[in-house]
Design a protein around this motif. Structure first.
Motif, short mmCIF file in Angstrom:
data_model
loop_
_atom_site.label_atom_id
_atom_site.label_comp_id
_atom_site.label_asym_id
_atom_site.label_seq_id
_atom_site.Cartn_x
_atom_site.Cartn_y
_atom_site.Cartn_z
N ALA A 247 8.60 7.12 7.43
CA ALA A 247 7.16 6.88 7.54
C ALA A 247 6.37 8.15 7.78
CB ALA A 247 6.89 5.89 8.68
N SER A 248 7.06 9.28 8.00
CA SER A 248 6.36 10.54 8.24
C SER A 248 5.79 11.08 6.93
CB SER A 248 7.32 11.58 8.83
OG SER A 248 8.32 11.90 7.88
N SER A 249 5.00 12.15 7.04
CA SER A 249 4.41 12.76 5.85
C SER A 249 5.47 13.22 4.87
CB SER A 249 3.52 13.94 6.26
OG SER A 249 3.03 14.61 5.13
N ALA A 250 6.50 13.91 5.39
CA ALA A 250 7.58 14.37 4.53
C ALA A 250 8.32 13.20 3.91
CB ALA A 250 8.55 15.26 5.31
N GLY A 251 8.51 12.13 4.71
CA GLY A 251 9.20 10.95 4.18
C GLY A 251 8.42 10.29 3.07
N ILE A 252 7.10 10.23 3.23
CA ILE A 252 6.26 9.64 2.19
C ILE A 252 6.36 10.45 0.90
CG2 ILE A 252 3.86 9.19 1.54
CD1 ILE A 252 3.37 8.51 4.52
N ALA B 244 0.83 -1.21 0.00
CA ALA B 244 0.00 0.00 0.00
C ALA B 244 0.86 1.26 0.00
CB ALA B 244 -0.94 0.00 1.20
N SER B 245 1.93 1.25 0.80
CA SER B 245 2.81 2.42 0.84
C SER B 245 3.48 2.65 -0.51
CB SER B 245 3.86 2.24 1.93
OG SER B 245 3.28 2.24 3.22
N VAL B 246 3.95 1.57 -1.11
CA VAL B 246 4.62 1.70 -2.41
C VAL B 246 3.66 2.23 -3.47
CG1 VAL B 246 5.65 0.38 -4.30
CG2 VAL B 246 6.44 0.03 -1.95
N ASN B 247 2.43 1.75 -3.44
CA ASN B 247 1.43 2.29 -4.39
C ASN B 247 1.24 3.78 -4.19
OD1 ASN B 247 0.83 -0.06 -5.85
ND2 ASN B 247 -0.65 -0.74 -4.31
N GLY B 248 1.27 4.22 -2.92
CA GLY B 248 1.17 5.65 -2.63
C GLY B 248 2.36 6.44 -3.16
N PHE B 249 3.58 5.85 -3.02
CA PHE B 249 4.77 6.52 -3.53
C PHE B 249 4.66 6.74 -5.05
CE2 PHE B 249 7.21 3.98 -0.07
CZ PHE B 249 6.67 4.78 0.92
N TRP B 250 4.21 5.71 -5.73
CA TRP B 250 4.16 5.78 -7.19
C TRP B 250 3.00 6.62 -7.70
CZ3 TRP B 250 7.84 4.90 -10.64
CH2 TRP B 250 9.00 4.29 -10.16
N LYS B 251 2.00 6.81 -6.86
CA LYS B 251 0.95 7.77 -7.20
C LYS B 251 1.55 9.18 -7.27
CE LYS B 251 -3.38 9.71 -5.42
NZ LYS B 251 -4.39 9.63 -4.33
N ILE B 252 2.42 9.50 -6.31
CA ILE B 252 3.11 10.79 -6.33
C ILE B 252 4.00 10.90 -7.56
CG2 ILE B 252 4.80 12.23 -5.11
CD1 ILE B 252 3.70 11.04 -2.49
N ALA B 253 4.69 9.82 -7.89
CA ALA B 253 5.54 9.81 -9.08
C ALA B 253 4.71 10.02 -10.35
CB ALA B 253 6.32 8.50 -9.16
N GLN B 254 3.54 9.39 -10.41
CA GLN B 254 2.67 9.55 -11.58
C GLN B 254 2.25 11.00 -11.75
OE1 GLN B 254 -0.17 6.66 -10.25
NE2 GLN B 254 0.59 5.05 -11.61
N TRP C 174 8.84 12.40 0.06
CA TRP C 174 10.19 12.20 -0.46
C TRP C 174 10.28 10.89 -1.23
CZ3 TRP C 174 13.96 8.55 -0.35
CH2 TRP C 174 15.24 8.95 -0.77
N GLN C 175 9.65 9.85 -0.71
CA GLN C 175 9.68 8.56 -1.41
C GLN C 175 9.06 8.66 -2.79
OE1 GLN C 175 10.72 5.37 -0.91
NE2 GLN C 175 11.84 5.85 0.96
N GLY C 176 7.96 9.43 -2.91
CA GLY C 176 7.34 9.62 -4.22
C GLY C 176 8.24 10.38 -5.16
N TYR C 177 8.89 11.45 -4.63
CA TYR C 177 9.81 12.21 -5.45
C TYR C 177 11.02 11.35 -5.84
CZ TYR C 177 7.38 16.52 -3.98
OH TYR C 177 6.45 17.50 -3.75
N ALA C 178 11.50 10.52 -4.89
CA ALA C 178 12.66 9.67 -5.16
C ALA C 178 12.35 8.67 -6.28
CB ALA C 178 13.07 8.93 -3.89
N ALA C 179 11.16 8.09 -6.24
CA ALA C 179 10.77 7.15 -7.30
C ALA C 179 10.77 7.85 -8.65
CB ALA C 179 9.38 6.58 -6.99
#
Length: 624
Positions: free
Chosen positions: A555-560, A438-448, A562-567
């Motif tokens: 796991a924080s909001s900023a970290g989430i 679920a978290s990874v799907n959220g990261f890639w939503k930001i990337a999309q 960041w994970q999307g931007y990193a992807a």
């Protein structure tokens, strides 16, 4: 009298105000009043201008008669607007019925009542009855004929249709109560752009003006209107097909000015599609964080809505929204925007489509999101920008005209990625996933959302959780990517991971691996991409793979975020086949490919792609 028939035009770049685009610049009276003398007359018809009007029907007793009672027997029930009896009907000489402003020819009413002869008294016997019928006749987007039960004059309406590019059915109906002797169809200004055919296969072309034959009381024609090319700045203002001729009840004709609603690009040229904004040009963004300034007028993806040659109509506004997005959470609520006068035209301020809540929620001109005159609208690739209505006037006195103008925001390219989440050790040994699906799907939503700026759909084909394969040990808390600080060549542990769970020797697909930490030399990297420009010489069998680290501190909001931007960032290395700098020097901090750490600071965060990036990504073999 004979009612006029209007041919309306509509296209993606052209829509007409009022019932799919018609505004009459003639009379502005707010109420249309008609009278019927009962029982001597039965029928009266309203000729509703395209802007809609309130209707008033007065039933008057004939000579030597008195209306005793009346009530509505039946009426159109297609929407909430309904006919109502005046409260004074019981005591008044006349009986009055009203309906709020209507825009449609559906609003007919059948009223039945009783009457007496003056001086005869009511007595104890049954009073004679009367019937009154009132159809609303207008220029509507749909063909419609009012049908009254048990009434000899079944077709009381005159109707027309919409002309769209390629042809559209138009039905012209002559009211049966009129004895038509000589009726002529003719096109006024712009008539050379109108063709009428008897058949859908474009045979039986009518030469205009055309004299209707006596038996042509119901005439079905196929109409074709040639829309100017998008580069044609000459707007055709009047397109009218009217009926005229001698009849027993006289002749009337209507001429209506059609006002096209246009969606324009940055150069104020008509367009057939819209884009998600990058906000990457010089001067578009300035300042920092929540105090940053967004100057939409400098963004190359800005657009406008215009009604040409309409400045004379005065105050007007348009209501817009985004609709039909693949994910309905991206449908942005309806927002009203005022038109401004520009020469002889009405036009909005510059507008932007944006990819996410951060850009959409950032205030421009100190106006809150979705408040009146908000100028940014969230959308997804594959969604549509919709012009819902145009209002002429303001406040309670304004007349709103519904439209259905939708402009697509298309996918230009698609890139597929396959995601693999590693467990920290084998599941049989109690291993758990480095990060949840679920978290990874959220990261890639930001990337999309980042790649929507360049029209690229990032398609996450799969997200799988796997045990570390042979040769990969994450129990030490990290994956050794390389023993060199520049990441070249890849260490055997990284190669083993790609060989087992990716596609060694095949760079036609893109795999993304989530691990706990990524060691390069004596340091660590938050993410790494094996792009050709960097790895082709040292690791030719292992290109087009991505490694991203995840740990509990993210796991924080900023970290989430960041994970999307990193992807998105690591994918950018693969798709642009480039590093953190181009010929103009280092990328600014708001750029997705910024090289000194990704910022998550609101609208000024590392979330933008440049036009040069778009060209490179579209040219990559993985973008199809």
């Amino acid at each position: 009298m004979i009612k006029s028939h209007m041919l309306l035009r509509a296209s993606l770049a052209y829509c007409l105000v009022a019932g799919f685009g018609l505004v009459s610049l003639g009379t502005q009276a707010q109420t249309l009043s008609e009278e019927l003398t009962v029982p001597d007359e039965k029928t009266v018809g309203y000729d509703i201008p395209a802007g809609g009007r309130a209707l008033k029907l007065t039933l008057k007793p004939g000579s030597g008669k008195k209306i005793v009672s009346s009530q509505i027997q039946s009426q159109d029930d297609g929407d909430a607007v309904a006919w109502q009896a005046d409260s004074n009907n019981a005591s008044g000489t006349n009986h009055v019925y009203n309906i709020a402003p209507v825009f449609s020819s559906r609003h007919w009413v059948h009223i039945q009542g009783t009457y007496s002869t003056t001086g005869s008294g009511t007595g104890s016997g049954s009073l004679p009855r009367f019937d009154a019928y009132a159809p609303a006749v207008d220029i509507d987007i749909q063909t419609f004929s009012v049908s009254f039960p048990d009434h000899p004059e079944k077709n009381e309406d005159v109707s027309a249709g919409v002309i769209a590019p390629g042809g559209s059915l138009v039905t012209l109906k002559l009211a049966q109560k009129f004895e038509v002797k000589n009726v002529k169809l003719e096109a006024t200004t712009g008539g050379s752009r109108i063709k009428l055919y008897r058949n859908a296969d474009k045979t039986g072309l009518l030469s205009l003006p055309y004299n209707l034959q006596q038996n042509e009381k119901d005439l079905t024609l196929y109409a074709e209107y040639s829309v100017p090319a998008p580069t044609d700045t000459q707007a055709l203002e009047k397109v009218t097909l009217k009926m005229s001729g001698d009849t027993d009840v006289g002749t009337t004709t209507d001429t209506v000015t059609l006002l096209p609603v246009e969606i324009l690009d940055k150069d104020k040229k008509r367009v057939a599609e819209l884009k998600v904004a990058k906000m990457a040009e010089t001067g578009v963004l300035s300042g920092s964080g929540s105090s940053a300034t967004l100057d939409i007028s400098k963004d190359s993806d800005r657009f406008y809505i215009r009604i040409p040659s309409a400045a004379s109509i005065g105050t007007a506004s348009v209501t817009v929204a985004t609709v039909e997005n693949p994910d309905s959470n991206y449908n942005d609520a309806a927002t009203e925007i005022d038109f401004q006068v520009e020469g002889s035209d009405l036009i909005t301020k510059s507008l932007l489509l944006v990819a996410d809540d951060v850009d959409d929620g950032h205030q421009v001109d100190n106006i809150a999101d979705n408040a009146k005159n908000d100028r940014t609208f969230k959308v997804q690739l594959g969604g549509k920008f919709k012009v819902e209505s145009v209002k002429i006037g303001s406040g309670a006195n304004g007349l709103s005209h519904q439209l259905n103008l939708k402009m697509p925001v298309p996918v230009k390219k698609t890139v597929d990625v396959r995601v693999v989440i590693l467990r920290d050790k084998a599941q049989s040994a109690g291993g758990v996933p480095i990060v949840s699906v679920a978290s990874v799907n959220g990261f890639w939503k930001i990337a999309q959302e980042r790649y929507a700026q360049v029209g690229v759909k990032v398609n996450v084909v799969s997200v799988e959780v796997k045990d570390p394969p042979s040769g990969v040990d994450l129990t030490d808390g990290m994956l050794t990517l390389s023993t060199s600080s520049d990441g070249r060549p890849l260490a055997q542990e990284a190669r083993s991971l790609i060989t087992a769970l990716g596609t060694k020797g095949d760079s036609s697909d893109i795999h993304v691996f989530y691990v706990n930490r990524i060691q390069t030399g004596t340091g660590f990297s938050g993410g790494w991409a094996t792009a050709e420009y960097w790895h082709l010489n040292t690791d030719p069998d292992y290109t087009y793979n991505i490694f991203i680290e995840y740990n509990n501190s993210m796991a924080s909001s900023a970290g989430i975020t960041w994970q999307g931007y990193a992807a998105a960032h690591e994918l950018g290395h693969l798709l642009t086949n480039a590093g953190h700098e181009d010929s103009s020097g280092s990328y600014p901090v708001w750029h997705l490919m910024h090289g000194s750490g990704l910022s998550t600071n609101g609208i000024m965060g590392s979330r933008r792609l440049k036009i040069s990036n778009q060209a490179a990504i579209h040219g990559n073999s993985h973008a199809y």
